[in-house]
Write a protein that holds these residues in place. Structure first.
Motif, short mmCIF file in Angstrom:
data_model
loop_
_atom_site.label_atom_id
_atom_site.label_comp_id
_atom_site.label_asym_id
_atom_site.label_seq_id
_atom_site.Cartn_x
_atom_site.Cartn_y
_atom_site.Cartn_z
N THR A 1 17.90 -4.72 -3.89
CA THR A 1 16.70 -5.49 -4.17
C THR A 1 15.71 -5.30 -3.03
O THR A 1 16.01 -4.70 -2.00
N ARG A 2 14.51 -5.82 -3.22
CA ARG A 2 13.52 -5.75 -2.13
C ARG A 2 14.05 -6.37 -0.86
O ARG A 2 13.90 -5.81 0.24
N ASP A 3 14.71 -7.52 -0.98
CA ASP A 3 15.23 -8.18 0.22
C ASP A 3 16.26 -7.30 0.93
O ASP A 3 16.28 -7.24 2.16
N VAL A 4 17.10 -6.62 0.16
CA VAL A 4 18.12 -5.76 0.76
C VAL A 4 17.48 -4.57 1.46
O VAL A 4 17.84 -4.23 2.59
N VAL A 5 16.53 -3.93 0.80
CA VAL A 5 15.86 -2.77 1.40
C VAL A 5 15.14 -3.18 2.68
O VAL A 5 15.20 -2.47 3.70
N GLU A 6 14.47 -4.32 2.66
CA GLU A 6 13.77 -4.79 3.86
C GLU A 6 14.75 -5.14 4.96
O GLU A 6 14.50 -4.87 6.15
N MET A 7 15.89 -5.72 4.61
CA MET A 7 16.90 -6.08 5.61
C MET A 7 17.48 -4.83 6.27
O MET A 7 17.67 -4.78 7.49
N LEU A 8 17.75 -3.80 5.46
CA LEU A 8 18.34 -2.57 5.99
C LEU A 8 17.34 -1.73 6.77
O LEU A 8 17.74 -0.90 7.61
N ASN A 9 16.05 -1.96 6.50
CA ASN A 9 15.00 -1.12 7.11
C ASN A 9 13.88 -2.01 7.65
O ASN A 9 12.76 -1.98 7.14
N PRO A 10 14.15 -2.77 8.70
CA PRO A 10 13.17 -3.75 9.16
C PRO A 10 11.89 -3.16 9.72
O PRO A 10 10.89 -3.88 9.83
N ARG A 11 11.87 -1.87 10.04
CA ARG A 11 10.67 -1.26 10.61
C ARG A 11 9.78 -0.60 9.57
O ARG A 11 8.71 -0.10 9.90
N TRP A 12 10.21 -0.60 8.32
CA TRP A 12 9.42 0.06 7.28
C TRP A 12 8.19 -0.76 6.93
O TRP A 12 8.22 -2.00 6.90
N GLU A 13 7.11 -0.07 6.61
CA GLU A 13 5.94 -0.72 6.05
C GLU A 13 6.20 -1.11 4.60
O GLU A 13 7.07 -0.54 3.94
N ARG A 14 5.42 -2.06 4.13
CA ARG A 14 5.63 -2.55 2.76
C ARG A 14 5.54 -1.41 1.75
O ARG A 14 6.30 -1.36 0.77
N GLU A 15 4.63 -0.47 1.97
CA GLU A 15 4.45 0.64 1.04
C GLU A 15 5.71 1.52 0.98
O GLU A 15 6.01 2.10 -0.07
N ASP A 16 6.43 1.61 2.08
CA ASP A 16 7.67 2.38 2.07
C ASP A 16 8.75 1.68 1.27
O ASP A 16 9.53 2.33 0.57
N VAL A 17 8.81 0.36 1.38
CA VAL A 17 9.77 -0.40 0.58
C VAL A 17 9.43 -0.24 -0.90
O VAL A 17 10.33 -0.03 -1.73
N ASP A 18 8.16 -0.34 -1.24
CA ASP A 18 7.74 -0.14 -2.63
C ASP A 18 8.17 1.23 -3.14
O ASP A 18 8.72 1.36 -4.24
N ALA A 19 7.92 2.27 -2.33
CA ALA A 19 8.26 3.63 -2.74
C ALA A 19 9.76 3.80 -2.92
O ALA A 19 10.23 4.48 -3.84
N GLU A 20 10.54 3.17 -2.04
CA GLU A 20 11.99 3.27 -2.15
C GLU A 20 12.50 2.61 -3.43
O GLU A 20 13.38 3.15 -4.12
N LEU A 21 11.98 1.45 -3.76
CA LEU A 21 12.40 0.76 -4.98
C LEU A 21 12.01 1.55 -6.22
O LEU A 21 12.79 1.63 -7.19
N GLU A 22 10.83 2.15 -6.20
CA GLU A 22 10.41 2.97 -7.34
C GLU A 22 11.29 4.21 -7.47
O GLU A 22 11.66 4.61 -8.59
N ALA A 23 11.63 4.82 -6.35
CA ALA A 23 12.50 5.99 -6.38
C ALA A 23 13.90 5.63 -6.86
O ALA A 23 14.51 6.38 -7.64
N LEU A 24 14.42 4.50 -6.41
CA LEU A 24 15.75 4.07 -6.83
C LEU A 24 15.82 3.85 -8.33
O LEU A 24 16.83 4.15 -8.97
N ALA A 25 14.75 3.32 -8.90
CA ALA A 25 14.74 3.06 -10.34
C ALA A 25 14.85 4.35 -11.14
O ALA A 25 15.41 4.35 -12.25
N LEU A 26 14.37 5.46 -10.59
CA LEU A 26 14.40 6.75 -11.28
C LEU A 26 15.63 7.58 -10.95
O LEU A 26 15.95 8.52 -11.68
N TRP A 27 16.28 7.26 -9.87
CA TRP A 27 17.36 8.10 -9.34
C TRP A 27 18.61 8.06 -10.22
O TRP A 27 19.05 7.00 -10.64
N ASP A 28 19.17 9.22 -10.50
CA ASP A 28 20.46 9.34 -11.19
C ASP A 28 21.57 9.24 -10.15
O ASP A 28 21.84 10.19 -9.43
N GLU A 29 22.21 8.07 -10.08
CA GLU A 29 23.19 7.84 -9.02
C GLU A 29 24.43 8.72 -9.15
O GLU A 29 25.19 8.89 -8.18
N SER A 30 24.64 9.33 -10.31
CA SER A 30 25.78 10.25 -10.43
C SER A 30 25.59 11.48 -9.55
O SER A 30 26.56 12.18 -9.24
#
Length: 235
Positions: free
Chosen positions: A132-161
């Protein structure tokens, strides 16, 4: 497989950017424009199973490398790969033949999955369901908000297999025997992928090493200025 790519700039010199696991070309949202401002035409791919590139039945490191060769131009001024992108670039660099290569905290060690033991790709598959956003922000406290947004968008598209495909794709120690072209290895501070003993091996084999002090694995997101400063003389 031909990969989706995104570009910045129209310079005569070409720079190639290859992202890490779970991410896509958006991880370079600051790096791409910064290089374009320096006169590069910058091309960033989405690896198979990531971003807008196709899904596949096989996700070995060699598959990713073959995709780079099929998609990217040969003879670029330099190529930079982060994490999985660094491993992938090292397997494709001879065929891509850039003038210089930069490996940013590369995944050259697929460890056994223990705490602090290299890179366990299967672990990342588990993150998709809990990131979740909270998890990504917790794991990456130095990231800018735009980086968290990009990570969440990428995760939604990513094939975890794709992570499980990497788990059995190669032996655990993938350190290159020697640089194919002049090569820089950028390291996170206290890198878990390239710990001191492996860094010494790389140095003995002819790689230049630079550490971005205080930065974690995602160097370009944790400390963009430090990341760019560590590239001086290579870009």
């Amino acid at each position: 497989m031909r990969l989706h790519s995104h570009s910045w700039g129209e310079g005569d010199r070409v720079a190639l950017l290859i992202h890490g696991i779970m991410a896509d070309h958006r991880t370079w949202r600051k790096v791409g424009p910064a290089l374009a401002d320096r006169g590069y035409r910058v091309v960033a791919v989405d690896l198979r199973g990531h971003g807008l590139s196709g899904r596949a039945g096989s996700y070995t490191a060699q598959d990713h490398a073959d995709d780079l060769v099929e998609t990217l131009p040969r003879g670029a001024e330099f190529a930079l790969g982060h994490s999985l992108g660094g491993l992938t670039l090292s397997l494709a660099v001879e065929r891509l033949a850039p003038r210089r290569a930069v490996y940013s905290d590369p995944a050259w060690y697929l460890g056994g999955g223990g705490e602090g033991d290299g890179f366990d790709p299967a672990h990342f598959a588990e993150l998709k369901s809990i990131a979740t956003r909270d998890v990504v922000e917790m794991l990456n406290p130095r990231w800018e908000r735009e980086d968290v947004d990009a990570e969440l968008e990428a995760l939604a598209l990513w094939d975890e297999s794709s992570a499980h495909g990497l788990s059995g794709s190669a032996g655990p120690d993938l350190l290159p025997g020697a640089p194919v072209v002049p090569s820089l290895v950028q390291l996170a501070d206290l890198s878990f992928l390239v710990p001191p003993e492996r860094a010494r091996v790389l140095a003995s084999r002819g790689f230049e090493l630079r550490t971005v002090k205080g930065a974690g694995h995602a160097l370009h997101r944790d400390d963009f200025d430090g990341f760019m400063a560590s590239l001086e003389g290579w870009i």
